[in-house]
Scaffold this motif. Structure first.
Motif, PDB file in Angstrom:
ATOM      1  N   THR A 177       0.255  19.247  10.806  1.00 32.38           N
ATOM      2  CA  THR A 177       1.158  20.400  10.871  1.00 32.38           C
ATOM      3  C   THR A 177       0.947  21.331   9.683  1.00 32.38           C
ATOM      4  O   THR A 177       0.422  20.932   8.642  1.00 32.38           O
ATOM      5  N   THR A 234      10.565  15.605  19.372  1.00 27.67           N
ATOM      6  CA  THR A 234      11.989  15.274  19.318  1.00 27.67           C
ATOM      7  C   THR A 234      12.430  14.708  20.666  1.00 27.67           C
ATOM      8  O   THR A 234      11.715  14.819  21.664  1.00 27.67           O
ATOM      9  N   TYR A 281       3.455  22.857   8.017  1.00 29.82           N
ATOM     10  CA  TYR A 281       4.468  22.538   7.021  1.00 29.82           C
ATOM     11  C   TYR A 281       4.965  21.107   7.259  1.00 29.82           C
ATOM     12  O   TYR A 281       6.002  20.907   7.914  1.00 29.82           O
ATOM     13  N   LYS A 290       1.805  13.957  11.506  1.00 26.13           N
ATOM     14  CA  LYS A 290       2.458  14.815  10.515  1.00 26.13           C
ATOM     15  C   LYS A 290       1.459  15.635   9.702  1.00 26.13           C
ATOM     16  O   LYS A 290       1.696  16.797   9.392  1.00 26.13           O
ATOM     17  N   GLN A 315       6.631  18.909   5.728  1.00 25.07           N
ATOM     18  CA  GLN A 315       7.997  18.516   5.375  1.00 25.07           C
ATOM     19  C   GLN A 315       9.035  19.071   6.350  1.00 25.07           C
ATOM     20  O   GLN A 315      10.145  18.539   6.445  1.00 25.07           O
ATOM     21  N   GLU A 316       8.668  20.124   7.082  1.00 24.71           N
ATOM     22  CA  GLU A 316       9.643  20.793   7.946  1.00 24.71           C
ATOM     23  C   GLU A 316       9.350  20.661   9.434  1.00 24.71           C
ATOM     24  O   GLU A 316      10.268  20.536  10.250  1.00 24.71           O
ATOM     25  N   ASP A 317       8.077  20.727   9.800  1.00 24.80           N
ATOM     26  CA  ASP A 317       7.711  20.767  11.219  1.00 24.80           C
ATOM     27  C   ASP A 317       8.018  19.456  11.927  1.00 24.80           C
ATOM     28  O   ASP A 317       7.804  18.376  11.389  1.00 24.80           O
ATOM     29  N   LYS A 318       8.522  19.598  13.149  1.00 15.61           N
ATOM     30  CA  LYS A 318       8.816  18.445  13.985  1.00 15.61           C
ATOM     31  C   LYS A 318       7.657  18.221  14.947  1.00 15.61           C
ATOM     32  O   LYS A 318       7.249  19.132  15.660  1.00 15.61           O
ATOM     33  N   ASP A 370       5.336  11.013  14.761  1.00 19.96           N
ATOM     34  CA  ASP A 370       5.546  11.694  13.483  1.00 19.96           C
ATOM     35  C   ASP A 370       4.631  11.122  12.407  1.00 19.96           C
ATOM     36  O   ASP A 370       3.991  11.857  11.656  1.00 19.96           O
TER      37      ASP A 370
END
Length: 201
Positions: free
Chosen positions: A49, A59, A51, A46, A53-56, A42
């Motif tokens: 991505t 996991t 988005y 990060k 703030q939202e995209d993972k 992450d």
């Protein structure tokens, strides 16, 4: 060129310059628990991505699914090695354009032969070789995108003035989309060829 055109070109070039990959030397040489793996990925990916703030990025469910689908060797005592992370990075980049089956076809021969080996030519060597091409490729990609943009700006010369900017942007997206479509077809054909050759062995 209008100010808008220059701004768009500069924005495109700036976004290219922000593209980076995880260097193998940045990956810890100690084994990590799953939470540490997802945190590391992450932190490092990060900004790639759409988005942030939202995209993972990754996991626990994704990692478990990759293991179930034979994309990722099982962890050792619930810990993931540096090689596990190298494979997860490959999977991350491929999953946006390829099916799980295609990724498996591509990565399984590499995993079977080079994962966990103590030979000099190992998974890390392959990773470094492939991703080391990045800088050279980025320069040619920049030139290609700029050329496609310039071509798109010559389209719809007879369109109503109020629609011209949107239609030229649409044209630019179509040209880029066709490029992606053709390259995806080529990748799929190459993977199918790998499958066919494997089935004949």
């Amino acid at each position: 060129m209008t100010i808008n055109t220059e701004d768009l070109i500069n924005s495109i070039l700036a976004s290219f310059d922000r593209i980076s990959y995880i260097k193998s030397e940045d990956i810890p040489n100690i084994d990590l628990y799953m939470d540490q793996v997802t945190t590391f990925m992450d932190k490092k990916l990060k900004n790639t991505t759409r988005y942030p703030q939202e995209d993972k990025i990754l996991t626990k469910t994704m990692i478990n699914n990759y293991a179930k689908n034979d994309l990722l060797p099982p962890p050792l005592k619930k810990k993931y090695t540096k090689e596990h992370l190298l494979l997860l990075i490959f999977i991350y980049y491929y999953k946006g354009i390829l099916s799980i089956n295609d990724i498996q076809t591509l990565l399984k021969p590499i995993t079977d032969k080079y994962f966990g080996t103590d030979e000099a030519f190992d998974l890390e060597h392959i990773y470094d070789e492939v991703f080391g091409l990045e800088d050279e490729q980025l320069e040619s990609l920049k030139a290609d995108v700029i050329e496609k943009f310039k071509v798109s700006q010559t389209t719809f010369g007879d369109a109503p003035e109020e629609d011209k900017e949107f239609l030229q942007t649409f044209s630019f997206i179509c040209v880029l989309g066709f490029d992606v479509y053709v390259k995806k077809l080529l990748i799929e054909k190459l993977i199918d060829d790998l499958k066919n050759r494997k089935s004949k062995e």
